[in-house]
Design a protein around this motif. Structure first.
Motif, PDB file in Angstrom:
ATOM      1  N   ASP A 169      -1.511   3.724  -9.430  1.00  0.00           N
ATOM      2  CA  ASP A 169      -2.571   4.559  -8.867  1.00  0.00           C
ATOM      3  C   ASP A 169      -3.183   3.955  -7.606  1.00  0.00           C
ATOM      4  OD1 ASP A 169      -3.620   2.486 -10.358  1.00  0.00           O
ATOM      5  OD2 ASP A 169      -5.357   3.616 -11.054  1.00  0.00           O
ATOM      6  N   ILE A 217       3.101  11.012  -0.906  1.00  0.00           N
ATOM      7  CA  ILE A 217       2.899  11.569   0.424  1.00  0.00           C
ATOM      8  C   ILE A 217       4.024  12.566   0.694  1.00  0.00           C
ATOM      9  CG2 ILE A 217       2.934  11.057   2.904  1.00  0.00           C
ATOM     10  CD1 ILE A 217       1.488   8.499   2.334  1.00  0.00           C
ATOM     11  N   ASN A 226       0.628   8.942  -6.547  1.00  0.00           N
ATOM     12  CA  ASN A 226       0.267   9.455  -5.227  1.00  0.00           C
ATOM     13  C   ASN A 226       1.507   9.583  -4.364  1.00  0.00           C
ATOM     14  OD1 ASN A 226      -2.571   9.338  -5.857  1.00  0.00           O
ATOM     15  ND2 ASN A 226      -2.428   7.121  -5.612  1.00  0.00           N
ATOM     16  N   CYS A 230       0.841   4.527  -2.474  1.00  0.00           N
ATOM     17  CA  CYS A 230       1.350   5.848  -2.120  1.00  0.00           C
ATOM     18  C   CYS A 230       2.854   5.737  -1.910  1.00  0.00           C
ATOM     19  CB  CYS A 230       0.699   6.362  -0.840  1.00  0.00           C
ATOM     20  SG  CYS A 230      -1.046   6.785  -1.017  1.00  0.00           S
ATOM     21  N   GLU A 264       0.832  -1.200   0.000  1.00  0.00           N
ATOM     22  CA  GLU A 264       0.000   0.000   0.000  1.00  0.00           C
ATOM     23  C   GLU A 264       0.873   1.258   0.000  1.00  0.00           C
ATOM     24  OE1 GLU A 264      -3.642  -0.609   2.783  1.00  0.00           O
ATOM     25  OE2 GLU A 264      -2.005  -1.874   3.564  1.00  0.00           O
ATOM     26  N   TYR A 265       2.077   1.139   0.597  1.00  0.00           N
ATOM     27  CA  TYR A 265       2.997   2.264   0.701  1.00  0.00           C
ATOM     28  C   TYR A 265       4.394   1.821   0.268  1.00  0.00           C
ATOM     29  CZ  TYR A 265      -0.797   4.346   3.345  1.00  0.00           C
ATOM     30  OH  TYR A 265      -2.031   4.841   3.719  1.00  0.00           O
ATOM     31  N   ILE A 306      -1.409  14.098   0.571  1.00  0.00           N
ATOM     32  CA  ILE A 306      -1.083  13.402  -0.671  1.00  0.00           C
ATOM     33  C   ILE A 306      -1.085  14.382  -1.840  1.00  0.00           C
ATOM     34  CG2 ILE A 306      -1.764  11.589  -2.294  1.00  0.00           C
ATOM     35  CD1 ILE A 306      -2.982  10.081   0.028  1.00  0.00           C
ATOM     36  N   GLN A 336      -0.871  14.538  -5.927  1.00  0.00           N
ATOM     37  CA  GLN A 336      -1.052  13.707  -7.112  1.00  0.00           C
ATOM     38  C   GLN A 336      -0.222  14.276  -8.263  1.00  0.00           C
ATOM     39  OE1 GLN A 336      -5.446  13.673  -7.299  1.00  0.00           O
ATOM     40  NE2 GLN A 336      -5.353  11.534  -6.707  1.00  0.00           N
TER      41      GLN A 336
END
Length: 270
Positions: free
Chosen positions: A61, A241, A239, A64, A38-39, A98, A100
């Motif tokens: 997409d 962070i 994405n 992150c 996920e990260y 976040i 983009q």
């Protein structure tokens, strides 16, 4: 708990930081997952980020990325060893900011699709490329030259700038750019030569003698096996962070970048 992966460059300080970060994440009961994270924690500079973009093309997409500066100047990085734990806390507390970032979508070799964060280049430094350039199916020109480069707004500060392209500062508009590389120019033939700024409603199709030409997508090289390439602004975004406590505008990042380069040149550092 979230799933993560760490990607670091090969410098000792980056590998040490990666090991330290893994211990922190393990202590907080986070799960390492190199297939479907996920990260993605990226430790290094912009080149390491491009490696991560390449590795996770299929789920860009859905993940992150957190870019942690280690050593060299990074245009995309605004975390460091001292602040990366803030990113972890923000993720856990659901307070992460976040950003983009735009991507270019490249379709080539019978509908193979790849995404570029910085730029796409179609080049041949031995033979002249001969291809027709269409914008939204309308012929723009018959190009003859060493190649073409296409860049996102963020990517316009890199290779595009180095070959005389424009830097796109706008954050409000979805803009990207095309620039010719060493176009043929003589008394009987010439091309546009100037940088061309495009928006997200426009796509570019190259149709011509492209077989065996190099297609370079964010430093990763492919060989064209047919004569059709399409480049457009992607619906997908990257994405990222970011540390809102230390976030800089693009203008400030440019000033920092050029000040750094000027200082290096003055010292003669390599």
């Amino acid at each position: 708990m979230f799933k993560y992966v760490i990607i670091a460059n090969d410098y000792p300080e980056s590998l040490a930081l990666a090991q330290k970060l893994k211990i922190i994440l393990t202590d907080r009961e986070m799960q390492e997952d190199i297939i479907a994270p996920e990260y993605v924690f990226v430790i290094g500079g912009d080149g390491t980020l491009l490696r991560a973009v390449n590795e996770f093309q299929d789920i860009l997409d859905e993940v992150c990325l957190i870019v942690v500066k280690s050593g060299s100047l990074g245009f995309y990085a605004n975390y460091d060893e001292k602040t990366v734990t803030q990113a972890i806390d923000d993720i856990i507390n659901d307070t992460a900011h976040i950003q983009q970032l735009p991507l270019l979508e490249v379709k080539f070799n019978n509908n193979q699709i790849r995404y570029a964060l910085n730029e796409v280049k179609i080049v041949d430094h031995v033979k002249t490329i001969r291809t027709d350039i269409y914008i939204n199916d309308e012929l723009l020109e018959y190009f003859r030259g060493s190649g073409l480069v296409f860049a996102t707004s963020t990517g316009s500060t890199g290779y595009m700038r180095a070959i005389g392209g424009a830097i796109i500062l706008s954050n409000k508009h979805k803009l990207w750019e095309m620039k010719e590389i060493a176009p043929v120019a003589n008394s009987t033939f010439s091309t546009i030569t100037a940088p061309l700024i495009l928006d997200d409603s426009q796509s570019v199709i190259l149709e011509g003698e492209l077989i065996d030409k190099q297609i370079i997508i964010d430093t990763y090289e492919y060989e064209a096996n047919n004569n059709l390439v399409e480049i457009k602004f992607s619906d997908k975004t990257l994405n990222l962070i970011y540390n809102h406590r230390q976030n800089q505008s693009t203008t400030a990042k440019l000033q920092t970048l050029f000040a750094y380069c000027n200082n290096v040149n003055k010292r003669g550092d390599r």
